[in-house]
Design an enzyme around this catalytic site. Sequence first.
Site, short mmCIF file in Angstrom:
data_model
loop_
_atom_site.label_atom_id
_atom_site.label_comp_id
_atom_site.label_asym_id
_atom_site.label_seq_id
_atom_site.Cartn_x
_atom_site.Cartn_y
_atom_site.Cartn_z
N GLU A 170 5.47 -4.86 -2.80
CA GLU A 170 6.01 -4.01 -1.74
C GLU A 170 7.24 -4.57 -1.06
OE1 GLU A 170 2.95 -2.80 0.96
OE2 GLU A 170 2.10 -1.45 -0.53
N GLU A 359 -1.96 -0.16 -6.29
CA GLU A 359 -2.83 0.03 -5.13
C GLU A 359 -2.94 1.50 -4.82
OE1 GLU A 359 -1.78 -2.04 -1.50
OE2 GLU A 359 -1.32 -3.88 -2.58
C1 PNW Z 1 -0.32 -2.38 1.46
N1 PNW Z 1 2.88 1.56 5.46
O1 PNW Z 1 0.30 -2.43 2.69
C2 PNW Z 1 -0.46 -3.82 1.05
O2 PNW Z 1 0.07 -4.11 -0.22
C3 PNW Z 1 -1.84 -4.36 1.18
O3 PNW Z 1 -1.78 -5.76 1.29
C4 PNW Z 1 -2.50 -3.69 2.36
O4 PNW Z 1 -3.70 -4.28 2.73
C5 PNW Z 1 -2.69 -2.23 1.98
O5 PNW Z 1 -1.48 -1.63 1.57
C6 PNW Z 1 -3.29 -1.38 3.09
O6 PNW Z 1 -2.44 -1.41 4.21
C7 PNW Z 1 0.90 -1.37 3.32
O7 PNW Z 1 3.10 1.35 6.70
C8 PNW Z 1 1.13 -1.54 4.67
O8 PNW Z 1 3.20 2.63 4.91
C9 PNW Z 1 1.79 -0.57 5.38
C10 PNW Z 1 2.22 0.58 4.73
C11 PNW Z 1 1.98 0.75 3.37
C12 PNW Z 1 1.31 -0.23 2.68
#
Ligand code: PNW
Length: 453
Positions: A170, A359
């Site tokens: 990400e 994911e």
């Molecule tokens: C991902 N957003 O994070 C990460 O890759 C994981 O480590 C995390 O635990 C999971 O998704 C759930 O949050 C994100 O704000 C964090 O759109 C924030 C966002 C998207 C993905």
Amino acid sequence: RAAAQTPLDQSFPKDFLWGTATAAYQIEGAVNEDGRGQTNWDVFSHTPGKVANGDTGDVACDSYHRYKDDIALMRNLGIKAYRMSLAWSRIFPEGRGKPNAKGLDYYNRVIDALLEAGIQPNVTMFHWDLPQALPGGWQNRDTAKAFADYAGFMAGKLSDRVHRFMTVNELRCFTDLGHMVGIHAPGLKLAPAQVNQVRHHGVLAHGLGVQAIRANAKAGTEVGIADNANIYVPAIETPEHIEAAKKAFRDDNAMFLTAVMEGRYIDSYLASAGANAPKVQAGDMAAIGSPLDFVALNIYTPTFVKADASDPRGYTPLPHLPQSPRMASPWLYVGPEAAYWGVRAVSELWKPKAIYISENGTSADDTLNKSGLVDDSDRIMYLRNYLGQFRRAAAEGYPLKGYFLWSLMDNFEWADGYGKRFGIHHVDFATQKRTPKLSALWYKELIRRNALV
Ligand code: PNW
């Protein structure tokens, strides 16, 4: 394209790779064990006010000691693959220099135990836990080189048993959330030029990492990226809106996935960045655009978009509405169509050989009921709908090869601490007891049939 299937056929392609995902800092704990070096997330989570409830990853799911329990959960699910990340600072406590044999031993133990259980390890080199000792972190271009050296070293050690590597997880999160929005480590709110420079170092790390992995890994090792490109869903499924969604996808991810797939910064990005555009050195863009064996996508939230002749871009993204459905995390809007359109946009724009979903999943307010179980019908609803859209993409012939559900178990959810639970296994963080939620039983059945319904 594969032949159209009957509407009642809910099956996934044969050999579809079913898995679950986690990340090192979110599950391992043992932050001071066996020579692990400090990371930006250790510092951030120990800074008062940064993480909900003052939570840290110091213990997390204690997977450093309990990885065999975790593998037993996976085995029971019947998954074929596990996406995990390596803690860079266990291998190079200072980010570079002399490797720490005990850190390497840990990952050798985990990988060998996975293989023994018949589960294929898929390894992410960097999932946000950056060695604190690297001066300037991602603001410093040298960090990209340090990452490549570390990734190359690990590919050399693991590619006899690990056949698929993802460089970074990400781009947008570890650059923007950490350096522009300030809600993730290192908690900075930099000016636009500096933010663009951090983003450049992020994609450069990926590109140099691809080259280093290829230079050190056994022949046949697959290399790609796990990215959370912003995904655009056409408001109406007609050619003009579909075209608008594709253009919005390419534009909005210009400094991330688009740069990686095209090896350049597209004009619309350079024009909008103007004097704040990143400083690029000779050779950078070729490295960033290094050919990949696959693209992996983390898919959660959709953005709807419509074609709009009155907008100079030709489209207008539609804001989420106050009543648009969301899950337990405020940013997690429900939009199963993102699953289909994300895969389709990447396929049509760049024609990668393979696409994986690295994911997909949801938070929910999971509490144990009187019987000590979690009946998470909301998560089942969410997964069933997203998987229906992934299935559509595969059935239409897009090269979707596998799916890693986030997450195997509840874990340290970054700035939300332990308050938001994404697992299909419940973790009692006081006792470390793992309990399958109803969604785990649902996923197991889906894998068994290789089909929805
Ligand atoms: C991902 N957003 O994070 C990460 O890759 C994981 O480590 C995390 O635990 C999971 O998704 C759930 O949050 C994100 O704000 C964090 O759109 C924030 C966002 C998207 C993905």
